[in-house]
Design an enzyme around this catalytic site. Structure first.
Site, PDB file in Angstrom:
ATOM      1  N   CYS A  48       0.833  -1.221   0.000  1.00  0.00           N
ATOM      2  CA  CYS A  48       0.000   0.000   0.000  1.00  0.00           C
ATOM      3  C   CYS A  48       0.866   1.268   0.000  1.00  0.00           C
ATOM      4  O   CYS A  48       1.666   1.501   0.916  1.00  0.00           O
ATOM      5  CB  CYS A  48      -0.916  -0.021   1.218  1.00  0.00           C
ATOM      6  SG  CYS A  48      -1.723   1.553   1.582  1.00  0.00           S
ATOM      7  N   CYS A  51       0.261   3.547   2.987  1.00  0.00           N
ATOM      8  CA  CYS A  51       0.885   2.983   4.194  1.00  0.00           C
ATOM      9  C   CYS A  51       2.374   3.323   4.220  1.00  0.00           C
ATOM     10  O   CYS A  51       2.928   3.661   5.272  1.00  0.00           O
ATOM     11  CB  CYS A  51       0.697   1.468   4.243  1.00  0.00           C
ATOM     12  SG  CYS A  51      -1.038   0.939   4.225  1.00  0.00           S
ATOM     13  N   CYS A 168      -8.252  16.597   4.570  1.00  0.00           N
ATOM     14  CA  CYS A 168      -8.280  17.323   3.291  1.00  0.00           C
ATOM     15  C   CYS A 168      -6.942  18.030   3.016  1.00  0.00           C
ATOM     16  O   CYS A 168      -6.516  18.893   3.780  1.00  0.00           O
ATOM     17  CB  CYS A 168      -9.430  18.331   3.306  1.00  0.00           C
ATOM     18  SG  CYS A 168      -9.362  19.557   1.987  1.00  0.00           S
ATOM     19  N   CYS A 171      -7.236  21.791   2.511  1.00  0.00           N
ATOM     20  CA  CYS A 171      -7.453  22.479   3.795  1.00  0.00           C
ATOM     21  C   CYS A 171      -6.129  22.705   4.507  1.00  0.00           C
ATOM     22  O   CYS A 171      -5.894  23.771   5.106  1.00  0.00           O
ATOM     23  CB  CYS A 171      -8.391  21.664   4.693  1.00  0.00           C
ATOM     24  SG  CYS A 171     -10.022  21.362   3.983  1.00  0.00           S
TER      25      CYS A 171
END
Length: 423
Positions: A48, A51, A168, A171
């Site tokens: 992954c 990860c 986000c 953000c």
């Protein structure tokens, strides 16, 4: 010697490879989880990408908390920990779950994957302090379901709200800029810069009510109105500040100080200009007009009337002490504004006074510029006349030189002729 070097390399490699993150599998899981220590467990897969990106941050997280008080662990949920992943409902990677002390019933971690978010979560859940210095408290006002209506819908306040989510990326990119904007408006209690975690479960109904569908969504709540205005301008610091100054009636700059327009009253600016151009006997009449205008503001616009009072006081001081007072007062205020220890409210007061005095000084500067312009025109005219005379004189030089040469040539020829005749 070779053994010593090899052993040193081996020790260094072991040191570099040391980790405070506990590796879990089905055999040792309950040895570390569900006991007397709370545990944060990452369910990951070796292949992954997310990860792999999280791994160094997760190592820092484990280093930040004492292992005898908090367990920071991980398990390969696509390998040795596959049964654990199935047991705890893991359907994607990485999945992070919090296990309170004495419990095998986890709480899903749904905040950001940055170190600050992870440290904040573990610290809050465990009550254990990390070794990482906590970030300063946010300058933007934090809104949630408990205080949203009291702040955002306050009839006396204009409020800019950024609806965000901890995970986000946009953000996170916005946050430093938004914090600078919040800092610039700290001295404006009725122009509030706020933010809300709109993805937190208690806050989602509010986000839904105001049609927040993506992050960040920014809306402006004007005072006296329950309906917000969508903020669709750019996201630079200056664009935020320009928007707030326009909609809040403020005059803030990026530095947080007042701009050059703060405190200015157009009608009184005009009177200030005419005050200095008027003759001395006429100035009291201009002062009277300023006092009359001030009376129309009193009781209706406290902010403007306070500034307007200084226009009047400045005119009174000039009449009392002469025009020299203006320059002295400007120099005094400029010196105070340069002081690093002044309170924000005092800085605002002095900046407004400096702005107002510039209305008077601008008139004098304009008069001086006009006078300088007249002198320049006169000098330019005189210089032009001299230039024309010089050109005329220069034009005559070649002819004068030619005449002289011709005269010399005639004289030489005459002398030669005379000598020849004598021979």
């Amino acid at each position: 010697m070779k053994f010593t070097i090899s052993f040193g390399i081996f020790a260094f490699a072991a040191l570099v490879g040391a980790s405070n993150v506990v590796d879990l599998d089905t055999k040792n899981f309950e040895q570390f989880v569900g006991g007397d220590r709370p545990a944060l467990v990452e369910f990951y897969a070796p292949w992954c990408g997310h990860c792999k990106n999280l791994a160094p941050t997760y190592e820092q997280l484990a280093d930040a908390f004492p292992s005898d008080k908090v367990v920071i662990a991980k398990t390969d949920a696509d390998g040795v920990g596959r049964e654990l992943g199935t047991k705890f409902g893991v359907t994607g990677f990485p999945t992070i779950k919090w296990f309170p002390a004495g419990s095998l019933e986890p709480v899903d971690y749904a905040s950001g994957r940055d170190l600050e978010s992870l440290v904040g979560f573990v610290g809050k859940q465990s009550g254990v302090k990390s070794s990482i210095k906590p970030p300063p408290p946010p300058l933007a006002v934090e809104l949630d379901a408990s205080n949203f209506d009291d702040i955002a819908l306050n009839n006396d306040k204009d409020v800019l709200v950024a609806f965000t989510a901890p995970w986000c990326g946009h953000c996170k990119t916005l946050k430093p800029t938004y914090e600078k904007v919040a800092k610039a408006f700290l001295s404006e209690p009725n122009c509030v810069v706020a933010q809300m975690d709109a993805d937190a479960a208690p806050n989602k109904p509010i986000a839904s009510k105001y049609d927040v569908r993506s992050f960040p969504t920014i809306k402006f709540f004007p005072k006296g109105s329950k309906e917000p205005v969508a903020y669709s301008t750019g996201r630079s610091e200056q664009q935020f500040i320009d928007f707030l100054n326009e909609h809040c009636g403020t005059h803030r700059s990026i530095s947080g100080l007042l701009s050059e327009t703060a405190g200015k009253v157009l009608t009184l600016d005009t009177l200030a200009s005419s005050f200095f151009t008027a003759s001395l006997p006429e100035r009291p009449d201009v002062l009277g007009k300023a006092r009359e205008y001030l009376a129309t503001l009193t009781g209706t616009d406290t902010k403007n009337s306070t500034a307007a009072e200084y226009y009047v006081r400045a005119m009174e001081r000039v009449l009392e002490k002469g025009e020299g007072w203006l320059a002295k007062e400007q120099a005094r205020i400029a010196g105070l504004l340069a002081s690093p220890s002044l309170a924000p409210t005092k800085l605002d007061e002095l900046k407004i006074k400096a702005n107002i005095l510039s209305s008077f000084a601008a008139t004098k500067a304009s008069e001086a510029a006009d006078a300088a312009g007249d002198l320049y025109d006169q000098a330019a005219g005189a210089a032009g006349d001299l230039y024309d005379q010089a050109v005329d004189a220069a034009k005559q030089v070649p002819q004068q030189a030619k005449d002289g040469v011709d005269q010399f040539a005639d004289a030489v020829q005459g002398q030669a002729k005379k000598i020849k005749e004598e021979l």
